[in-house]
Structure formats: structure tokens, C-alpha cells
Design an enzyme around this catalytic site. Sequence first.
Site, PDB file in Angstrom:
ATOM      1  N   HIS A 172      21.844  20.547  18.832  1.00 56.12           N
ATOM      2  CA  HIS A 172      21.940  19.581  17.728  1.00 56.12           C
ATOM      3  C   HIS A 172      20.599  18.854  17.616  1.00 56.12           C
ATOM      4  CE1 HIS A 172      22.358  16.755  20.972  1.00 56.12           C
ATOM      5  NE2 HIS A 172      23.462  17.343  21.396  1.00 56.12           N
ATOM      6  N   HIS A 176      18.796  17.727  20.799  1.00 56.63           N
ATOM      7  CA  HIS A 176      18.024  18.774  21.495  1.00 56.63           C
ATOM      8  C   HIS A 176      16.728  19.075  20.746  1.00 56.63           C
ATOM      9  CE1 HIS A 176      22.228  20.101  22.760  1.00 56.63           C
ATOM     10  NE2 HIS A 176      21.622  19.914  23.905  1.00 56.63           N
ATOM     11  N   SER A 194      26.221  15.048  20.471  1.00 61.26           N
ATOM     12  CA  SER A 194      26.637  15.803  21.652  1.00 61.26           C
ATOM     13  C   SER A 194      27.276  17.096  21.150  1.00 61.26           C
ATOM     14  CB  SER A 194      27.683  14.994  22.432  1.00 61.26           C
ATOM     15  OG  SER A 194      28.449  15.846  23.258  1.00 61.26           O
ATOM     16  N   GLY A 235      17.444  14.081  27.511  1.00 59.92           N
ATOM     17  CA  GLY A 235      17.872  13.031  26.588  1.00 59.92           C
ATOM     18  C   GLY A 235      18.503  11.855  27.315  1.00 59.92           C
ATOM     19  N   GLY A 241      22.922  24.948  25.212  1.00 61.66           N
ATOM     20  CA  GLY A 241      23.078  25.548  23.884  1.00 61.66           C
ATOM     21  C   GLY A 241      23.874  24.679  22.942  1.00 61.66           C
TER      22      GLY A 241
END
Length: 282
Positions: free
Chosen positions: A34, A37, A187, A149, A31
Site C-alpha cells: 500500500h 510501503h 495496513s 514504517g 507484500g
Amino acid sequence: MIIVKNISDLNNIISNQSSKTSNIGLVPTMGSLHDGHLALIRDANKKCDIVWVSIFVNPTQFNDLNDYNSYPNELENDIKKIRTISSKIYVFYPSVSEIYNNGVSSEKFNFNDLDKVLEGKHRPGHFNGVATIVKKLFKTIKPLKVFFGEKDFQQTIIVREIINSYFPKITLITCPTIRNNYGLALSSRNKLISKKALNNSGIIFETLLFVKNNFVKTSYKQLKKSVKQKIEDISTFKLDYFEIRESETLNPYDENNKKKSYRAFICVKVEGIRLIDNLLIN
Ligand code: PAF
């Protein structure tokens, strides 16, 4: 948007979906989404018939209770962001007890020491925790493609091992690190540092670029010294580790063989928050 909170509902939906298509994509997250994601979710949305995003702050991968407790949690915002990509995306948002019943503990894996270096060395047990949740998610959601990622590069190597051992039909898709205007790798933890530290944070990526530009002509010892100096020139920044390793295997850097594919890995503690980054350097 469908938000599923318990495993029995999840199982019902997945068995229905699997009868129609095998091309299910999964983007596992904790969750506080950013743009990094969102790039993964967008890619999944392009490549898969059905996309699941899991949002679960997994306690077994935190070896520091403070870090776990301060991890940002913003479901409503996350849902809004996912909806900008598609309202057809499925979100799995379980509680800790739903995932772990009454035993919050990790399964123990053998990664042939891939989990003992870099992040694994500095966060003992971290990758057993990651692998535990990733394996549970893969088993229940039954994805054909999973999206991770490159910012957490070592994690992608661990996920590749999990896939090879337990889920050979899954394809791992990795996406490049997304950076902010300073060059800082995105992050969820970036939210926890001050504006002042954020202004200085470009030094982490600049340092990796310095390593890339000087890799051929400079000794490892000298590179390590320069990296520490550059980072710690900023009083609130402390170098946790800097290492060069083979990109595919994470084997140590052999200075006599610069032809192999090497990657530089760095972790900097900024006001006590660990920020990691990595870069392919040759
Ligand atoms: O990269 C993360 O956010 C987490 O480690 C993951 C893969 C979602 C597992 O909890």
C-alpha cells in the site's frame, strides 16, 4: 524488473552488486503493498544506489494460523506498484521452504523484555519470528540502509536491537505512518474489514489524538476509560489494548514524570481483525 526467488541466485547477484557499491537499501515487506510501503520504497530509491524489496509472508511471526492463511497475497499487483517507482528495483520473493528449508521455526532472541509488552504480549513469539526473518534478510542482502514504517513502532525498536547486536554498520531509517482519508493507518489488513467498518475506522486515530490533547490534564485511569468507551461505542470494534509507554525504551508511563517522551499504543479488533496504531503524545 528482476524478481529473484532462490537464495543461490540472490547470493550471486548480491556478491556482484557489493563489488560495485555498498549503498544497498532493503525494504522488507510481506507484500500486498500500500502507499505506506511505497513511501518506504520511494525513500530507499532516493537514498540508495541499489534497492531490494523483499516480499515474504513469514509464517514464524504469526501465532494465529487463520491470520496467516488470510493474509493477502497479490504479487502481480505489487510488482506493478513497485514499477511505478522504478523498474530497476530488485524484488526478492522466496518460498517458505527456500527460507526455512525443512524447519519452520524461529531463532530465540533476548530483547530484554522489549518483545514481551504490547504486540509481543498479545502475540507470543511474534517478535522472535520477525527477528528471525529480518536477520536472515540482512545477512544475505547485506544492506547499508533498511527502511521500516512507524506504524509498527515496536517492530522498529526490535529491529534497532537486531542491528545493534549483529549488524552495527546498518542504518535504520523509519518513515512516518501513512493514513487514509479516515485517518486509519494504512495496513495490508485493512483490506480484510467491511466497508462499514472502514467508514467507522477513523475513530482509532481520533482516539489517539484525544489522548494527545488530554494527556497533561487527565489521569491515566481516566484516559484508559475514555479510550475504551470511544472505541467500543462502535459495536463491531473491541479494544485489545491501549497503553502509554516511553517512546525510546517502551518503559511504562510514569504519571509523576510527564516530561519524558511518551507514545500511545493502541490495538483494536475490528470484525476480528487486529488493527494497530501509535502516536507520539508529548
Ligand atoms: O512489517 C512487516 O511487514 C513484517 O513484520 C516484516 C518486517 C516484513 C518481517 O516479516
